[in-house]
Scaffold this active site. Structure first.
Site, PDB file in Angstrom:
ATOM      1  N   ASP A   1       0.639  -3.987  -5.925  1.00  0.00           N
ATOM      2  CA  ASP A   1       0.949  -2.649  -5.855  1.00  0.00           C
ATOM      3  C   ASP A   1       0.672  -1.994  -7.304  1.00  0.00           C
ATOM      4  OD1 ASP A   1       2.535  -0.314  -5.330  1.00  0.00           O
ATOM      5  OD2 ASP A   1       4.346  -0.998  -6.218  1.00  0.00           O
TER       6      ASP A   1
ATOM      7  N   ASP B   1       6.057   3.364   1.260  1.00  0.00           N
ATOM      8  CA  ASP B   1       4.761   3.319   0.137  1.00  0.00           C
ATOM      9  C   ASP B   1       3.742   2.490   0.448  1.00  0.00           C
ATOM     10  OD1 ASP B   1       3.490   2.627  -2.427  1.00  0.00           O
ATOM     11  OD2 ASP B   1       4.871   3.507  -3.378  1.00  0.00           O
TER      12      ASP B   1
ATOM     13  N   HIS C   1       3.474  -1.316  -0.712  1.00  0.00           N
ATOM     14  CA  HIS C   1       4.818  -1.897  -0.790  1.00  0.00           C
ATOM     15  C   HIS C   1       4.733  -3.011   0.179  1.00  0.00           C
ATOM     16  CE1 HIS C   1       7.158   0.710  -3.716  1.00  0.00           C
ATOM     17  NE2 HIS C   1       6.173   0.454  -3.986  1.00  0.00           N
TER      18      HIS C   1
ATOM     19  N   HIS D   1       5.037   7.595   0.232  1.00  0.00           N
ATOM     20  CA  HIS D   1       4.296   7.621  -0.958  1.00  0.00           C
ATOM     21  C   HIS D   1       2.995   7.108  -0.964  1.00  0.00           C
ATOM     22  CE1 HIS D   1       8.024   7.297  -3.944  1.00  0.00           C
ATOM     23  NE2 HIS D   1       7.840   8.491  -3.403  1.00  0.00           N
TER      24      HIS D   1
ATOM     25  N   TRP E   1      14.494   4.231  -4.573  1.00  0.00           N
ATOM     26  CA  TRP E   1      13.989   3.033  -4.794  1.00  0.00           C
ATOM     27  C   TRP E   1      14.489   2.202  -6.133  1.00  0.00           C
ATOM     28  CZ3 TRP E   1      11.169   1.631  -9.251  1.00  0.00           C
ATOM     29  CH2 TRP E   1      10.502   0.230  -8.901  1.00  0.00           C
TER      30      TRP E   1
ATOM     31  N   ASP F   1       1.891   8.920  -5.165  1.00  0.00           N
ATOM     32  CA  ASP F   1       2.669   8.064  -6.319  1.00  0.00           C
ATOM     33  C   ASP F   1       1.829   7.030  -6.781  1.00  0.00           C
ATOM     34  OD1 ASP F   1       4.670   6.485  -7.464  1.00  0.00           O
ATOM     35  OD2 ASP F   1       5.361   5.397  -6.052  1.00  0.00           O
TER      36      ASP F   1
ATOM     37  N   GLU G   1      13.251   3.766   0.021  1.00  0.00           N
ATOM     38  CA  GLU G   1      11.988   3.088   0.010  1.00  0.00           C
ATOM     39  C   GLU G   1      12.013   1.619  -0.210  1.00  0.00           C
ATOM     40  OE1 GLU G   1       9.948   4.458  -3.687  1.00  0.00           O
ATOM     41  OE2 GLU G   1       7.909   3.613  -2.926  1.00  0.00           O
TER      42      GLU G   1
ATOM     43  N   ASP H   1      -0.888   0.644  -8.021  1.00  0.00           N
ATOM     44  CA  ASP H   1      -0.786   2.156  -8.100  1.00  0.00           C
ATOM     45  C   ASP H   1      -1.974   2.963  -8.669  1.00  0.00           C
ATOM     46  OD1 ASP H   1       1.930   3.169  -7.023  1.00  0.00           O
ATOM     47  OD2 ASP H   1       2.556   1.713  -8.228  1.00  0.00           O
TER      48      ASP H   1
ATOM     49  N   LYS I   1      10.366  -2.484  -0.709  1.00  0.00           N
ATOM     50  CA  LYS I   1       9.112  -2.906  -1.406  1.00  0.00           C
ATOM     51  C   LYS I   1       9.264  -4.365  -1.218  1.00  0.00           C
ATOM     52  CE  LYS I   1       7.093  -2.940  -6.031  1.00  0.00           C
ATOM     53  NZ  LYS I   1       6.778  -2.338  -7.059  1.00  0.00           N
TER      54      LYS I   1
HETATM   55  C1  RNT Z   1       7.646   1.715  -7.273  1.00  0.00           C
HETATM   56  C2  RNT Z   1       8.046   2.407  -6.285  1.00  0.00           C
HETATM   57  C3  RNT Z   1       8.505   4.024  -6.692  1.00  0.00           C
HETATM   58  C4  RNT Z   1       8.001   4.279  -8.256  1.00  0.00           C
HETATM   59  C5  RNT Z   1       8.361   5.836  -8.587  1.00  0.00           C
HETATM   60  C6  RNT Z   1       8.290   6.061  -9.914  1.00  0.00           C
HETATM   61  O1  RNT Z   1       6.923   0.549  -6.790  1.00  0.00           O
HETATM   62  O2  RNT Z   1       6.357   3.082  -5.678  1.00  0.00           O
HETATM   63  O3  RNT Z   1       8.275   5.081  -5.809  1.00  0.00           O
HETATM   64  O4  RNT Z   1       6.705   4.293  -8.051  1.00  0.00           O
HETATM   65  O5  RNT Z   1       9.485   5.925  -8.535  1.00  0.00           O
HETATM   66 ZN    ZN Z   2       6.715   4.479  -4.409  1.00  0.00          ZN
END
Ligand code: RNT
Ligand code: ZN
Length: 416
Positions: free
Chosen positions: A291, A256, A259, A283, A181, A323, A222, A293, A224
């Site tokens: 996003d 993810d 994303h 993820h 990513w 994640d 990945e 998290d 985003k």
């Molecule tokens: C970032 C991505 C990525 C990170 C990690 C730390 O938006 O989700 O995967 O969170 O690699």
């Molecule tokens: Zn991620």
């Protein structure tokens, strides 16, 4: 007198669901636990801030600042969670004994301590090159940079990470999912959208030219949609990464669930990808409005993603990794709540009368389908969850939190 589990078991059996089988199955399904919840995505190879369009908020005391602390914290968190685990490490968590190596020069030996940690616990390791928080990120770009020296540096980093992933797989005996990513992108309207993506494609192809055993290393890309300070454009958009994976043998798409545009759901995307890919990666996180998290919870979309993996019989085709990162609360508790939430979601999915629900759909009995999907929400799931936890040797109720409080008083609060 029957126990609560025995009673729950017979209630589920009446619906054709075998709770013992569900519990037995879940015990062996590995979920990757991200080391980066423990130190706010910092790592050990730099002093600078977290960059790449991701952020942690909060300053809860006691975060890990050394490999020993991070490993001890992960051990504590994992000891409070049921289920099989895998370790998920980022390249910035390299452990140097004296001599420093920059990202393009990383070697397997810089991860020997992580390998030892994983092996002692019978775990595999997933790995991630770190394309952020580094001075060689030029104007917000890495693999898609127009500056050839910059792009090359990051290609070398990717190749080094393939070699490290191969080493991790060979050592642990479990395949290593290596996820790429980058935060590459632009804050405002770019004039050239194609150029960065063509360079990103070329860079990925150069990275994957490094030899590796496809059975041991599972490279992923990945996507985003945007990041903080990268709102207008990302090189690694959904279409870019998905098409790259689809057209490059051995490369997996990684989704993810933070994303995508806010009304899109990854639960609906899993089956679409399973039509075309033997294996995919996830993820699992909890985005609130962006996003963000947040710590994973046992909420509707989390349950729905787990259902899509279980009822499509894809537990061995979907690599699952957590994640998220929250710096505003006790970090051990953040880990445990999220890990347990995903275990609950998987168990919940395994306890659904999936064959019956599918039959109702396929025979157009949609009235009954709605009714049954609603009724099963109040089955005694909690009793089966408790049984599962206890069979795994962990608390089936909130008592694990006492351990976290004790650890905070005895260990975390003593850290500088
Ligand atoms: C970032 C991505 C990525 C990170 C990690 C730390 O938006 O989700 O995967 O969170 O690699
Ligand atoms: Zn991620």
């Amino acid at each position: 007198m029957s126990t609560r589990y025995e009673s729950a078991k017979s209630i589920y059996a009446a619906l054709g669901v075998d709770t013992d089988a569900a519990i037995a199955k879940l015990k062996n399904i590995p979920v990757a636990i991200h080391c980066w919840q423990g130190d706010d995505v910092i790592g050990f190879d730099h002093d600078g801030p977290l960059t790449g369009g991701i952020q942690t908020t909060g300053n809860y005391p006691g975060k890990a600042t050394t490999p020993e602390q991070l490993m001890a914290d992960m051990d504590k968190a994992m000891s409070l969670c049921p289920g099989a685990k895998k370790l998920n490490v980022h390249a910035c968590y390299a452990i140097f004994d004296g001599e420093f190596a920059d990202r393009d020069k990383l070697e397997p030996k810089h991860f020997a301590k992580w390998v030892e940690f994983a092996k002692e616990r019978g775990m595999g390791i997933d790995f991630n090159p770190t394309f952020f928080s580094h001075p060689m990120v030029k104007d917000g770009l890495t693999l898609s940079s127009p500056d050839e020296a910059t792009r090359k540096f990051w290609v070398e980093h990717g190749k080094a990470c393939i070699r490290i992933s191969q080493y991790m797989a060979e050592e642990t005996g479990f395949p290593c999912v290596m996820n790429i990513w980058t935060g590459d992108g632009f804050k405002d309207i770019p004039a050239d959208r194609l150029g960065p993506r063509m360079r990103y494609k070329k860079s990925l192809e150069e990275i994957f030219s490094e030899p590796f055993d496809r059975n041991l290393v599972k490279p992923c890309v990945e996507s985003k949609v945007f990041g903080i300070g990268v709102e207008a454009y990302t090189s690694g958009s959904a279409e870019f990464t998905l098409t790259f994976a689809a057209t490059h043998e051995g490369c997996l798409p990684l989704m993810d669930n933070g994303h995508y545009h806010p009304t899109e759901v990854v639960s609906d995307k899993i089956s679409a990808l399973l039509c075309f890919f033997d294996e995919i990666a996830l993820h699992i996180t909890r985005p609130i409005r962006w996003d963000s998290d947040h710590v994973l919870l046992f909420d509707d979309e989390t349950k729905e993603m787990a259902k899509e993996i279980v009822r499509n019989d894809a537990l061995d085709r979907v690599y699952m990794a957590l994640d998220y990162f929250d710096a505003s609360i006790n970090r051990i508790s953040a880990w445990v709540v999220g890990i347990r939430a995903w275990q609950k979601a998987l168990l919940n999915a395994l306890l659904l009368p999936n064959a019956r629900l599918k039959e109702l759909q396929d025979t157009n009995q949609l009235t009954e389908l709605m009714m049954l999907q609603e009724e099963i929400k109040t089955l005694p799931f909690g009793d089966v969850w408790k049984q599962y936890c206890e069979e795994c040797g962990v608390a089936g109720d909130a008592s694990w939190f006492e351990e976290v409080k004790k650890y905070e008083a005895e260990v975390l609060s003593k850290r500088a």
